[in-house]
Write an enzyme that holds these catalytic residues in place. Structure first.
Site, PDB file in Angstrom:
ATOM      1  NE  ARG A 239      61.702  10.933 -11.628  1.00  0.00           N
ATOM      2  CZ  ARG A 239      62.030  10.428 -12.815  1.00  0.00           C
ATOM      3  NH1 ARG A 239      63.084  10.907 -13.462  1.00  0.00           N
ATOM      4  NH2 ARG A 239      61.309   9.462 -13.348  1.00  0.00           N
ATOM      5  CD  GLU A 268      61.868  17.950 -14.213  1.00  0.00           C
ATOM      6  OE1 GLU A 268      61.245  17.100 -14.871  1.00  0.00           O
ATOM      7  OE2 GLU A 268      63.006  17.763 -13.788  1.00  0.00           O
ATOM      8  CG  HIS A 286      63.644  15.299 -16.876  1.00  0.00           C
ATOM      9  ND1 HIS A 286      62.931  15.286 -15.707  1.00  0.00           N
ATOM     10  CD2 HIS A 286      64.150  14.033 -17.005  1.00  0.00           C
ATOM     11  CE1 HIS A 286      62.981  14.093 -15.147  1.00  0.00           C
ATOM     12  NE2 HIS A 286      63.725  13.301 -15.931  1.00  0.00           N
TER      13      HIS A 286
END
Length: 320
Positions: A239, A268, A286
């Site tokens: 993360r 994000e 991601h």
């Protein structure tokens, strides 16, 4: 008996959506946009359960406004840091996640980021694409060879253990920091560090594979970067909240940290615009779990949890 109404907040893989439609009255987010807090609150009025992704944020304020009809939230993710689990539990809403099924895919991305950062993949790709590769020289694009080096895994859970196994294929020496030491049969010769500082000073590559719990926010900060071995590499497939991004930039610009491979960011989508000017950073959007097999498995695991809940059983992956 009428089928439960299931709000699916993002467009999932075709096999997952097909199965969902068989067993539930499905309401779909057909244009696949990221739903706002107001949309999530409105959706709760029409659904018995919601199948959500990491893009949907359930803060304490949002949870307070959810309709009592909503009884379950099934995450299409392992991480649950986007959900206030205590607030959801207090509201009587069961929350599940999807562990186990994405470890292999995420570990593959960790190895890709490690190799990409170490071997200067972004710079090399840019040279070829822009036509500035005109010759060869013995010192051109020399990078860092990971074979036989020391890998430090922060968080030796499911993903961390698979990363260790893949790294052994490169003859890497495995070190790890975890809340508790693992059995010898799981360690497989890896060296346990009870203190993170000890690991950082010994290894050549640091791979973050721990959850973004409250105590882990900005785990990698300015102090921790100075504790890393000079010339080492940071990899993050967990993360973005784990990394103080300004401190990482300083460490890269100073040369103390050689390079970084990042699949996740504090903001994000989009990432950190300042990272774009740093060729030592190899970045991905991601996509740790982004394979057809894994995304289908995640969706099926979420549906398994929903099926258990609506049949009166405790879901396998209940997290609150």
């Amino acid at each position: 008996m009428a089928k439960p109404v299931l709000w699916v907040t993002r467009q999932l893989t075709d096999p997952v959506m097909a199965r969902a439609r068989l067993d539930y009255q499905v309401i779909e987010n057909r244009d696949d946009h990221v739903m706002t807090s107001e949309e999530l609150i409105r959706a709760s009025r029409d659904a018995d359960a919601m199948l959500i992704c990491h893009s949907e944020i359930y803060t304490k304020d949002v949870v307070a406004q959810l309709d009592p009809r909503l009884k379950m939230i099934a995450n299409h993710s392992v991480g649950t840091d986007h959900c206030d689990l205590q607030a959801l539990a207090d509201a009587g809403i069961c929350v599940t996640n999807t562990p186990d099924v994405l470890s292999d895919a995420t570990a593959e991305i960790a190895m890709l980021l490690m190799l990409g950062a170490a071997r200067r993949a972004y710079e090399g790709d840019h040279m070829v694409r822009t036509g500035i590769w005109h010759d060869w020289a013995p010192k051109m694009m020399n990078g860092f060879q990971i074979t036989g080096k020391r890998l430090g895994i922060v968080g030796m859970g499911r993903v961390g253990q698979v990363v260790a196994e893949r790294a052994r294929g490169f003859d890497m020496e495995i070190h790890y920091h975890n809340r508790s030491r693992l059995p010898a049969s799981v360690e497989k010769g890896a060296k346990f560090h009870s203190e993170l500082e000890s690991l950082l000073s010994e290894v050549d590559v640091v791979s973050l594979n721990c959850p973004a719990s409250a105590e882990n926010i900005n785990l990698m900060n300015a102090k921790r970067f100075t504790q890393m071995k000079a010339g080492s590499i940071l990899v993050n497939t967990a993360r973005g909240a784990l990394v103080d991004e300004d401190a990482l930039l300083d460490a890269l610009n100073s040369g103390h940290v050689r390079a970084a491979g990042l699949d996740c960011f504090k903001n994000e989508p989009g990432g950190n615009p300042s990272f774009s000017d740093i060729p030592q950073i190899f970045m991905l959007p991601h996509i740790g779990s982004a394979t057809d097999d894994t995304r289908a498995a995640m969706g099926f695991r979420a549906l398994d949890n929903l099926d258990a809940f609506f049949s009166g059983k405790e879901p396998r992956d209940k997290v609150n």
